[in-house]
Enzyme design. Structure first.
Site, PDB file in Angstrom:
ATOM      1  N   GLY A  51       0.776  -1.245   0.000  1.00 36.49           N
ATOM      2  CA  GLY A  51       0.000   0.000   0.000  1.00 36.49           C
ATOM      3  C   GLY A  51       0.799   1.282   0.000  1.00 36.49           C
ATOM      4  O   GLY A  51       0.329   2.315  -0.479  1.00 36.49           O
ATOM      5  N   ASP A 109      -4.373   0.948  11.047  1.00 34.44           N
ATOM      6  CA  ASP A 109      -5.748   0.577  11.346  1.00 34.44           C
ATOM      7  C   ASP A 109      -5.781  -0.001  12.768  1.00 34.44           C
ATOM      8  O   ASP A 109      -5.810   0.747  13.735  1.00 34.44           O
ATOM      9  CB  ASP A 109      -6.172  -0.437  10.266  1.00 34.44           C
ATOM     10  CG  ASP A 109      -7.622  -0.823  10.325  1.00 34.44           C
ATOM     11  OD1 ASP A 109      -8.449   0.022  10.678  1.00 34.44           O
ATOM     12  OD2 ASP A 109      -7.947  -1.987  10.013  1.00 34.44           O
ATOM     13  N   LYS A 137      -6.232   5.671  11.375  1.00 35.87           N
ATOM     14  CA  LYS A 137      -7.614   5.461  11.822  1.00 35.87           C
ATOM     15  C   LYS A 137      -7.571   5.116  13.316  1.00 35.87           C
ATOM     16  O   LYS A 137      -7.713   3.951  13.685  1.00 35.87           O
ATOM     17  CB  LYS A 137      -8.246   4.276  11.069  1.00 35.87           C
ATOM     18  CG  LYS A 137      -8.676   4.587   9.658  1.00 35.87           C
ATOM     19  CD  LYS A 137      -9.692   3.575   9.141  1.00 35.87           C
ATOM     20  CE  LYS A 137      -9.049   2.373   8.528  1.00 35.87           C
ATOM     21  NZ  LYS A 137      -9.969   1.535   7.709  1.00 35.87           N
ATOM     22  N   PHE A 158     -13.632   2.684   5.328  1.00 39.79           N
ATOM     23  CA  PHE A 158     -12.725   1.938   4.466  1.00 39.79           C
ATOM     24  C   PHE A 158     -12.366   2.839   3.290  1.00 39.79           C
ATOM     25  O   PHE A 158     -13.241   3.384   2.625  1.00 39.79           O
ATOM     26  CB  PHE A 158     -13.347   0.625   3.973  1.00 39.79           C
ATOM     27  CG  PHE A 158     -12.303  -0.274   3.393  1.00 39.79           C
ATOM     28  CD1 PHE A 158     -11.562  -1.108   4.223  1.00 39.79           C
ATOM     29  CD2 PHE A 158     -12.011  -0.249   2.034  1.00 39.79           C
ATOM     30  CE1 PHE A 158     -10.549  -1.902   3.700  1.00 39.79           C
ATOM     31  CE2 PHE A 158     -10.998  -1.046   1.508  1.00 39.79           C
ATOM     32  CZ  PHE A 158     -10.274  -1.872   2.343  1.00 39.79           C
ATOM     33  N   ASP A 165      -5.911  -0.476  -1.454  1.00 40.07           N
ATOM     34  CA  ASP A 165      -6.743  -1.335  -2.289  1.00 40.07           C
ATOM     35  C   ASP A 165      -7.989  -1.832  -1.583  1.00 40.07           C
ATOM     36  O   ASP A 165      -8.086  -1.825  -0.358  1.00 40.07           O
ATOM     37  CB  ASP A 165      -5.940  -2.569  -2.721  1.00 40.07           C
ATOM     38  CG  ASP A 165      -5.728  -3.536  -1.554  1.00 40.07           C
ATOM     39  OD1 ASP A 165      -5.226  -3.092  -0.501  1.00 40.07           O
ATOM     40  OD2 ASP A 165      -6.090  -4.721  -1.676  1.00 40.07           O
TER      41      ASP A 165
HETATM   42  P1  IMP Z   1      -3.257  -2.956  10.833  1.00 44.07           P
HETATM   43  O1  IMP Z   1      -2.910  -1.585  11.335  1.00 44.07           O
HETATM   44  O2  IMP Z   1      -2.305  -4.016  11.261  1.00 44.07           O
HETATM   45  O3  IMP Z   1      -4.684  -3.306  11.155  1.00 44.07           O
HETATM   46  O4  IMP Z   1      -3.182  -3.059   9.288  1.00 44.07           O
HETATM   47  C1  IMP Z   1      -2.978  -2.027   8.483  1.00 44.07           C
HETATM   48  C2  IMP Z   1      -3.049  -2.539   7.045  1.00 44.07           C
HETATM   49  O5  IMP Z   1      -4.392  -2.940   6.710  1.00 44.07           O
HETATM   50  C3  IMP Z   1      -2.718  -1.394   6.138  1.00 44.07           C
HETATM   51  O6  IMP Z   1      -1.336  -1.351   5.848  1.00 44.07           O
HETATM   52  C4  IMP Z   1      -3.557  -1.706   4.925  1.00 44.07           C
HETATM   53  O7  IMP Z   1      -2.861  -2.576   4.066  1.00 44.07           O
HETATM   54  C5  IMP Z   1      -4.778  -2.407   5.473  1.00 44.07           C
HETATM   55  N1  IMP Z   1      -5.904  -1.463   5.662  1.00 44.07           N
HETATM   56  C6  IMP Z   1      -6.408  -1.011   6.828  1.00 44.07           C
HETATM   57  N2  IMP Z   1      -7.422  -0.156   6.632  1.00 44.07           N
HETATM   58  C7  IMP Z   1      -7.559  -0.033   5.294  1.00 44.07           C
HETATM   59  C8  IMP Z   1      -8.441   0.748   4.442  1.00 44.07           C
HETATM   60  O8  IMP Z   1      -9.314   1.523   4.881  1.00 44.07           O
HETATM   61  N3  IMP Z   1      -8.254   0.575   3.116  1.00 44.07           N
HETATM   62  C9  IMP Z   1      -7.314  -0.232   2.571  1.00 44.07           C
HETATM   63  N4  IMP Z   1      -6.462  -0.960   3.325  1.00 44.07           N
HETATM   64  C10 IMP Z   1      -6.586  -0.871   4.678  1.00 44.07           C
HETATM   65 MG    MG Z   2      -0.140  -1.728   4.360  1.00 49.15          MG
END
Ligand code: IMP
Ligand code: MG
Length: 181
Positions: A51, A109, A137, A158, A165
């Protein structure tokens, strides 16, 4: 905004949150700040795939000091412990004890991925380690983690575009939009 791109006719793309111009203005400021802070220091910029690749490409072009750059990939799976199970699926070849490291992420996230990745990198003994994320977020956090620099804070939506993506689609949109997943 004039939508000339066929992908933008997709009804699931609900609303443009940040235009290309708005993104670039914040990225320009972030690049300037990094250039001032790391002047004269060996700097390694590590993008977290996939991403971050668009953000990374724009950010490094706003950094006016010498730096090296590379990418790593980590996958997070829901697990029973607080950080879930995070696996590094593509590692970096560098001996990071020689560098100040900046991790570049598209969005934080739950915080699981970066909490685990920063813990792994800290053990390798970088001169310093900071995290720059395009989007944050905070409402979704399940582990205690915060970035050192976050360009945009968003509610629990989202989002797609500018590298992000939905099922591997929409990464090439030049803006960030809310998606009806
Ligand atoms: P986390 O912080 O471990 O939950 O994961 C973060 C990853 O989840 C990010 O690097 C993205 O690849 C994916 N992700 C989380 N939220 C979104 C979103 O709203 N759109 C697209 N990808 C997301
Ligand atoms: Mg990512």
């Amino acid at each position: 905004m004039i939508m000339t791109d066929k992908r933008s006719a997709d009804e699931k793309i609900k609303k443009v949150l940040f235009s290309a111009e708005e993104l670039h203005e914040q990225i320009r400021l972030a690049g300037k700040k990094i250039s001032e802070e790391y002047e004269g220091k060996p700097l390694l910029i590590v993008g977290v795939l996939t991403g971050s690749f668009v953000f990374m490409a724009d950010l490094v072009r706003e950094i006016s000091i010498p730096c090296e750059m590379t990418f790593m990939e980590a996958k997070s799976y829901e697990g029973t412990n607080s950080t879930g199970n995070v696996k590094i699926t593509k590692d970096i070849p560098h001996d990071i004890t020689k560098y100040h490291v900046i991790l570049v992420e598209d969005i934080i996230d739950t915080g699981r991925t970066l909490k685990a990745v920063t813990e792994i990198l800290k053990k390798r003994g970088a001169l310093s380690l900071k995290v720059v994320t395009l989007l944050d977020k905070p409402e979704r956090r399940v582990v205690d983690f915060s970035a050192d620099m976050s360009l945009f804070t968003i509610p629990d939506l989202f989002v797609i575009g500018y590298g992000l993506d939905f099922n591997e689609h929409y990464r090439s949109l030049p803006y960030i939009a809310e998606y009806d997943a």
